[in-house]
Scaffold this motif. Structure first.
Motif, PDB file in Angstrom:
ATOM      1  N   GLY A   1       0.790  -1.214   0.000  1.00 31.77           N
ATOM      2  CA  GLY A   1       0.000   0.000   0.000  1.00 31.77           C
ATOM      3  C   GLY A   1       0.825   1.267   0.000  1.00 31.77           C
ATOM      4  O   GLY A   1       2.055   1.250  -0.033  1.00 31.77           O
ATOM      5  N   LEU A   2       0.076   2.376   0.077  1.00 30.60           N
ATOM      6  CA  LEU A   2       0.643   3.716   0.061  1.00 30.60           C
ATOM      7  C   LEU A   2       0.135   4.494   1.265  1.00 30.60           C
ATOM      8  O   LEU A   2      -0.959   4.259   1.765  1.00 30.60           O
ATOM      9  CB  LEU A   2       0.218   4.461  -1.212  1.00 30.60           C
ATOM     10  CG  LEU A   2       0.602   3.844  -2.543  1.00 30.60           C
ATOM     11  CD1 LEU A   2      -0.074   4.595  -3.689  1.00 30.60           C
ATOM     12  CD2 LEU A   2       2.108   3.859  -2.720  1.00 30.60           C
ATOM     13  N   GLY A   3       0.942   5.459   1.690  1.00 29.70           N
ATOM     14  CA  GLY A   3       0.538   6.325   2.780  1.00 29.70           C
ATOM     15  C   GLY A   3       1.074   7.729   2.569  1.00 29.70           C
ATOM     16  O   GLY A   3       2.062   7.932   1.859  1.00 29.70           O
ATOM     17  N   VAL A   4       0.408   8.685   3.165  1.00 34.49           N
ATOM     18  CA  VAL A   4       0.880  10.070   3.188  1.00 34.49           C
ATOM     19  C   VAL A   4       0.890  10.518   4.640  1.00 34.49           C
ATOM     20  O   VAL A   4       0.196   9.944   5.487  1.00 34.49           O
ATOM     21  CB  VAL A   4       0.008  11.016   2.328  1.00 34.49           C
ATOM     22  CG1 VAL A   4       0.077  10.662   0.863  1.00 34.49           C
ATOM     23  CG2 VAL A   4      -1.426  11.018   2.802  1.00 34.49           C
ATOM     24  N   GLN A   5       1.700  11.533   4.924  1.00 36.97           N
ATOM     25  CA  GLN A   5       1.726  12.029   6.298  1.00 36.97           C
ATOM     26  C   GLN A   5       2.103  13.496   6.350  1.00 36.97           C
ATOM     27  O   GLN A   5       2.778  14.008   5.462  1.00 36.97           O
ATOM     28  CB  GLN A   5       2.661  11.205   7.160  1.00 36.97           C
ATOM     29  CG  GLN A   5       4.117  11.266   6.790  1.00 36.97           C
ATOM     30  CD  GLN A   5       4.945  10.456   7.762  1.00 36.97           C
ATOM     31  OE1 GLN A   5       4.802  10.605   8.975  1.00 36.97           O
ATOM     32  NE2 GLN A   5       5.797   9.599   7.252  1.00 36.97           N
ATOM     33  N   TYR A   6       1.630  14.136   7.408  1.00 37.59           N
ATOM     34  CA  TYR A   6       1.974  15.522   7.692  1.00 37.59           C
ATOM     35  C   TYR A   6       2.138  15.658   9.200  1.00 37.59           C
ATOM     36  O   TYR A   6       1.324  15.143   9.969  1.00 37.59           O
ATOM     37  CB  TYR A   6       0.894  16.491   7.206  1.00 37.59           C
ATOM     38  CG  TYR A   6       1.196  17.912   7.626  1.00 37.59           C
ATOM     39  CD1 TYR A   6       2.109  18.673   6.916  1.00 37.59           C
ATOM     40  CD2 TYR A   6       0.605  18.461   8.753  1.00 37.59           C
ATOM     41  CE1 TYR A   6       2.428  19.961   7.313  1.00 37.59           C
ATOM     42  CE2 TYR A   6       0.919  19.744   9.158  1.00 37.59           C
ATOM     43  CZ  TYR A   6       1.822  20.490   8.432  1.00 37.59           C
ATOM     44  OH  TYR A   6       2.142  21.753   8.841  1.00 37.59           O
TER      45      TYR A   6
ATOM     46  N   GLY B   1       5.140  14.072   3.446  1.00 37.68           N
ATOM     47  CA  GLY B   1       5.695  13.126   2.486  1.00 37.68           C
ATOM     48  C   GLY B   1       4.828  11.900   2.337  1.00 37.68           C
ATOM     49  O   GLY B   1       3.652  11.901   2.705  1.00 37.68           O
ATOM     50  N   GLY B   2       5.432  10.849   1.819  1.00 40.08           N
ATOM     51  CA  GLY B   2       4.695   9.634   1.558  1.00 40.08           C
ATOM     52  C   GLY B   2       5.517   8.389   1.825  1.00 40.08           C
ATOM     53  O   GLY B   2       6.720   8.468   2.099  1.00 40.08           O
ATOM     54  N   SER B   3       4.846   7.253   1.747  1.00 41.00           N
ATOM     55  CA  SER B   3       5.520   5.983   1.981  1.00 41.00           C
ATOM     56  C   SER B   3       4.881   4.886   1.149  1.00 41.00           C
ATOM     57  O   SER B   3       3.729   4.978   0.736  1.00 41.00           O
ATOM     58  CB  SER B   3       5.474   5.604   3.464  1.00 41.00           C
ATOM     59  OG  SER B   3       4.141   5.398   3.878  1.00 41.00           O
ATOM     60  N   ILE B   4       5.666   3.862   0.905  1.00 43.95           N
ATOM     61  CA  ILE B   4       5.207   2.637   0.240  1.00 43.95           C
ATOM     62  C   ILE B   4       5.521   1.492   1.197  1.00 43.95           C
ATOM     63  O   ILE B   4       6.623   1.422   1.737  1.00 43.95           O
ATOM     64  CB  ILE B   4       5.944   2.413  -1.098  1.00 43.95           C
ATOM     65  CG1 ILE B   4       5.698   3.583  -2.045  1.00 43.95           C
ATOM     66  CG2 ILE B   4       5.507   1.095  -1.730  1.00 43.95           C
ATOM     67  CD1 ILE B   4       6.541   3.537  -3.297  1.00 43.95           C
TER      68      ILE B   4
END
Length: 180
Positions: free
Chosen positions: A77-82, A97-100
């Motif tokens: 999956g994918l994720g975003v964060q702040y 940013g983001g993550s895989i």
């Protein structure tokens, strides 16, 4: 030399995980029923939210994510964060940013993960000759945890951690991962 060995290990591990996921997807024998959208039945959403306030300190974070379950053993999956962090009269920081992520469950109760994260960090100092410091922070995490009913509790290790660089204070971080 140590860095080259680590990079070779990471490349081989990543290749192996993706190869296993591809083989598993190809091994599925039941085609989806016509008229049904089976893609969304295999998607789960989750993430994290945080708030810390006290004595001149503020920390606010939000990190939604989603995963696709290829089968009962593998997900990706994918994720975003702040995140916003402020220490009164010292500094303020925003990170985004983001993550895989790739997840594997060799047995129902154990979940292992491999995650790459890329964050943009913006630091503003209040009482310093250096007013700003903007940089990219990359993390490569190998994790393991106890999994039950969509909740995983465990720890992850940042393979790219360096003592004097980056945004994390330690290479090992506990986590609670929840997907609905």
């Amino acid at each position: 030399m140590k860095t080259k060995v680590l990079l070779v290990f990471i490349k081989r591990l990543t290749f192996t995980v993706f190869l296993l996921m591809k083989l598993t997807v190809l091994a599925q024998d039941a085609p989806p029923q016509q008229g049904q959208n089976s893609f969304w039945k295999k998607v789960q959403f989750g993430g994290g939210i945080g708030l810390g306030i006290g004595n001149g300190f503020t920390n606010i974070s939000i990190a939604p994510s989603g995963i696709y379950n290829f089968n009962q053993y593998f997900s990706a999956g994918l994720g975003v964060q702040y995140s916003y962090l402020k220490q009164k009269e010292l500094y303020s920081s925003s990170m985004y940013g983001g993550s895989i992520i790739g997840l594997a469950k060799p047995i129902d109760q154990i979940q292992v993960s491999l995650e790459i994260e890329q964050l943009r960090v913006n630091l503003n100092y209040d009482n310093s000759s250096i007013k700003t410091n903007d940089f990219w922070n990359t993390g490569l995490f190998l994790g393991a945890g106890y999994h039950m009913n969509g909740v995983t509790i465990g720890a992850r290790y940042n393979l790219l951690y360096q003592d004097d660089k980056g945004v994390y204070g330690d290479a090992i971080m506990p986590f609670i991962r929840v997907y609905f």
